[in-house]
Design a protein around this motif. Structure first.
Motif, PDB file in Angstrom:
ATOM      1  N   ALA A 112     -72.494   4.483 -13.775  1.00  0.00           N
ATOM      2  CA  ALA A 112     -72.253   3.781 -12.510  1.00  0.00           C
ATOM      3  C   ALA A 112     -70.962   2.985 -12.668  1.00  0.00           C
ATOM      4  O   ALA A 112     -70.530   2.721 -13.796  1.00  0.00           O
ATOM      5  N   PRO A 113     -70.333   2.622 -11.548  1.00  0.00           N
ATOM      6  CA  PRO A 113     -69.132   1.794 -11.671  1.00  0.00           C
ATOM      7  C   PRO A 113     -69.415   0.554 -12.528  1.00  0.00           C
ATOM      8  O   PRO A 113     -70.449  -0.095 -12.373  1.00  0.00           O
ATOM      9  N   THR A 114     -68.514   0.288 -13.441  1.00  0.00           N
ATOM     10  CA  THR A 114     -68.695  -0.787 -14.420  1.00  0.00           C
ATOM     11  C   THR A 114     -67.447  -1.653 -14.450  1.00  0.00           C
ATOM     12  O   THR A 114     -66.335  -1.131 -14.464  1.00  0.00           O
ATOM     13  N   ARG A 115     -67.637  -2.947 -14.464  1.00  0.00           N
ATOM     14  CA  ARG A 115     -66.527  -3.895 -14.556  1.00  0.00           C
ATOM     15  C   ARG A 115     -66.630  -4.625 -15.885  1.00  0.00           C
ATOM     16  O   ARG A 115     -67.726  -4.924 -16.356  1.00  0.00           O
ATOM     17  N   PHE A 116     -65.486  -4.917 -16.478  1.00  0.00           N
ATOM     18  CA  PHE A 116     -65.423  -5.605 -17.750  1.00  0.00           C
ATOM     19  C   PHE A 116     -64.736  -6.949 -17.597  1.00  0.00           C
ATOM     20  O   PHE A 116     -63.746  -7.068 -16.870  1.00  0.00           O
ATOM     21  N   VAL A 117     -65.261  -7.944 -18.291  1.00  0.00           N
ATOM     22  CA  VAL A 117     -64.624  -9.256 -18.386  1.00  0.00           C
ATOM     23  C   VAL A 117     -64.242  -9.419 -19.848  1.00  0.00           C
ATOM     24  O   VAL A 117     -65.089  -9.297 -20.732  1.00  0.00           O
ATOM     25  N   LEU A 118     -62.967  -9.665 -20.096  1.00  0.00           N
ATOM     26  CA  LEU A 118     -62.497  -9.837 -21.453  1.00  0.00           C
ATOM     27  C   LEU A 118     -62.154 -11.301 -21.677  1.00  0.00           C
ATOM     28  O   LEU A 118     -61.346 -11.873 -20.935  1.00  0.00           O
ATOM     29  N   LEU A 119     -62.799 -11.900 -22.658  1.00  0.00           N
ATOM     30  CA  LEU A 119     -62.518 -13.281 -23.022  1.00  0.00           C
ATOM     31  C   LEU A 119     -61.440 -13.271 -24.096  1.00  0.00           C
ATOM     32  O   LEU A 119     -61.662 -12.819 -25.216  1.00  0.00           O
ATOM     33  N   ASP A 120     -60.281 -13.756 -23.745  1.00  0.00           N
ATOM     34  CA  ASP A 120     -59.113 -13.698 -24.606  1.00  0.00           C
ATOM     35  C   ASP A 120     -58.987 -14.991 -25.403  1.00  0.00           C
ATOM     36  O   ASP A 120     -58.966 -16.084 -24.823  1.00  0.00           O
ATOM     37  N   ALA A 121     -58.912 -14.870 -26.711  1.00  0.00           N
ATOM     38  CA  ALA A 121     -58.751 -16.026 -27.591  1.00  0.00           C
ATOM     39  C   ALA A 121     -57.862 -15.622 -28.756  1.00  0.00           C
ATOM     40  O   ALA A 121     -57.871 -14.465 -29.188  1.00  0.00           O
ATOM     41  N   GLY A 122     -57.134 -16.568 -29.279  1.00  0.00           N
ATOM     42  CA  GLY A 122     -56.282 -16.308 -30.430  1.00  0.00           C
ATOM     43  C   GLY A 122     -57.080 -16.230 -31.715  1.00  0.00           C
ATOM     44  O   GLY A 122     -58.231 -16.688 -31.801  1.00  0.00           O
ATOM     45  N   GLN A 123     -56.477 -15.657 -32.729  1.00  0.00           N
ATOM     46  CA  GLN A 123     -57.139 -15.465 -34.011  1.00  0.00           C
ATOM     47  C   GLN A 123     -57.607 -16.792 -34.612  1.00  0.00           C
ATOM     48  O   GLN A 123     -58.722 -16.870 -35.126  1.00  0.00           O
ATOM     49  N   ASP A 124     -56.786 -17.831 -34.541  1.00  0.00           N
ATOM     50  CA  ASP A 124     -57.181 -19.124 -35.114  1.00  0.00           C
ATOM     51  C   ASP A 124     -58.425 -19.682 -34.438  1.00  0.00           C
ATOM     52  O   ASP A 124     -59.326 -20.203 -35.102  1.00  0.00           O
ATOM     53  N   GLU A 125     -58.480 -19.579 -33.106  1.00  0.00           N
ATOM     54  CA  GLU A 125     -59.645 -20.088 -32.374  1.00  0.00           C
ATOM     55  C   GLU A 125     -60.890 -19.273 -32.690  1.00  0.00           C
ATOM     56  O   GLU A 125     -61.976 -19.821 -32.886  1.00  0.00           O
ATOM     57  N   LEU A 126     -60.752 -17.970 -32.750  1.00  0.00           N
ATOM     58  CA  LEU A 126     -61.897 -17.124 -33.088  1.00  0.00           C
ATOM     59  C   LEU A 126     -62.407 -17.444 -34.488  1.00  0.00           C
ATOM     60  O   LEU A 126     -63.620 -17.568 -34.700  1.00  0.00           O
ATOM     61  N   LEU A 127     -61.496 -17.603 -35.431  1.00  0.00           N
ATOM     62  CA  LEU A 127     -61.894 -17.928 -36.793  1.00  0.00           C
ATOM     63  C   LEU A 127     -62.592 -19.284 -36.844  1.00  0.00           C
ATOM     64  O   LEU A 127     -63.612 -19.436 -37.532  1.00  0.00           O
ATOM     65  N   ARG A 128     -62.093 -20.253 -36.121  1.00  0.00           N
ATOM     66  CA  ARG A 128     -62.726 -21.575 -36.068  1.00  0.00           C
ATOM     67  C   ARG A 128     -64.159 -21.457 -35.559  1.00  0.00           C
ATOM     68  O   ARG A 128     -65.086 -22.001 -36.146  1.00  0.00           O
ATOM     69  N   ARG A 129     -64.334 -20.707 -34.495  1.00  0.00           N
ATOM     70  CA  ARG A 129     -65.673 -20.554 -33.915  1.00  0.00           C
ATOM     71  C   ARG A 129     -66.617 -19.832 -34.869  1.00  0.00           C
ATOM     72  O   ARG A 129     -67.785 -20.208 -35.011  1.00  0.00           O
ATOM     73  N   LEU A 130     -66.123 -18.781 -35.510  1.00  0.00           N
ATOM     74  CA  LEU A 130     -66.973 -18.007 -36.414  1.00  0.00           C
ATOM     75  C   LEU A 130     -67.390 -18.815 -37.640  1.00  0.00           C
ATOM     76  O   LEU A 130     -68.512 -18.672 -38.124  1.00  0.00           O
ATOM     77  N   THR A 131     -66.499 -19.645 -38.145  1.00  0.00           N
ATOM     78  CA  THR A 131     -66.845 -20.436 -39.326  1.00  0.00           C
ATOM     79  C   THR A 131     -67.769 -21.590 -38.980  1.00  0.00           C
ATOM     80  O   THR A 131     -68.456 -22.113 -39.859  1.00  0.00           O
ATOM     81  N   GLN A 132     -67.830 -21.977 -37.719  1.00  0.00           N
ATOM     82  CA  GLN A 132     -68.708 -23.081 -37.312  1.00  0.00           C
ATOM     83  C   GLN A 132     -70.105 -22.621 -36.921  1.00  0.00           C
ATOM     84  O   GLN A 132     -71.007 -23.442 -36.849  1.00  0.00           O
ATOM     85  N   ARG A 133     -70.297 -21.346 -36.654  1.00  0.00           N
ATOM     86  CA  ARG A 133     -71.630 -20.914 -36.241  1.00  0.00           C
ATOM     87  C   ARG A 133     -72.450 -20.520 -37.462  1.00  0.00           C
ATOM     88  O   ARG A 133     -71.915 -20.116 -38.486  1.00  0.00           O
ATOM     89  N   SER A 134     -73.744 -20.642 -37.308  1.00  0.00           N
ATOM     90  CA  SER A 134     -74.629 -20.286 -38.412  1.00  0.00           C
ATOM     91  C   SER A 134     -75.722 -19.356 -37.905  1.00  0.00           C
ATOM     92  O   SER A 134     -76.002 -19.292 -36.713  1.00  0.00           O
ATOM     93  N   GLY A 135     -76.320 -18.631 -38.834  1.00  0.00           N
ATOM     94  CA  GLY A 135     -77.442 -17.778 -38.487  1.00  0.00           C
ATOM     95  C   GLY A 135     -77.070 -16.453 -37.871  1.00  0.00           C
ATOM     96  O   GLY A 135     -77.922 -15.756 -37.336  1.00  0.00           O
TER      97      GLY A 135
END
Length: 172
Positions: free
Chosen positions: A89-112
């Motif tokens: 079926a017709p599908t729409r995508f939303v892309l959340l754009d973030a820089g590498q530093d921000e993504l790394l910050r978020r990944l290192t702060q999450r647990s589990g």
């Protein structure tokens, strides 16, 4: 992209649209989860069945006359095409754009979560930015989730003929 906020946005958008939310992580098989947990990136052979399972699940909701929001890292154009085909079926995508530093910050702060921050580079290397012919709405992942939800809903509402489309919250 892992750490972009796609699950947060997807869940918010699904609540707002009063439709099911499919968390892409739930569609990985045990072998893929073990591979990522061990710090090994997935390859296309690992991802194809996962994309099919997620796409078919979304397609079942749409086929029954509903809307669905799903979150997953559809990093390559081929992955997005595979999801569209599986959904049927017709599908729409939303892309959340973030820089590498921000993504790394978020990944290192999450647990589990089984996806270690060490795999970010492999995701960035696999990323194929969307082409102008793809129905993809790009948002700044640094914005507050509520604002992202408002923007995504406004984009979807601007195309009133989309009732019944599958809507994906994808992340980078």
């Amino acid at each position: 992209m892992s750490g972009s906020g796609k699950s947060t946005l997807g869940a918010l958008l699904a609540r707002r649209l009063d439709c099911p939310f499919l968390e892409g992580d739930d569609f990985h098989d045990a072998q893929a989860v073990a591979k990522m947990s061990a710090g090994q990136p997935l390859d296309d052979a690992d991802r194809w069945p996962w994309l099919d399972r997620l796409g078919f699940a979304a397609g079942e909701v749409v086929a029954s006359g509903g809307r669905v929001v799903a979150a997953c890292s559809a990093l390559k154009r081929g992955y997005r095409e595979r999801l569209r085909a599986a959904i049927g079926a017709p599908t729409r995508f939303v892309l959340l754009d973030a820089g590498q530093d921000e993504l790394l910050r978020r990944l290192t702060q999450r647990s589990g979560h089984y996806m270690p921050a060490s795999l970010l580079d492999s995701q960035l290397a696999a990323l194929e930015r969307p082409g102008p012919d793809e129905a993809i709405f790009m948002l700044d992942a640094a914005a507050p989730p509520g604002r992202l939800c408002d923007q995504a809903q406004a984009w979807l509402d601007s195309d009133a003929h989309l009732a019944g489309d599958a809507i994906r919250a994808s992340g980078h």
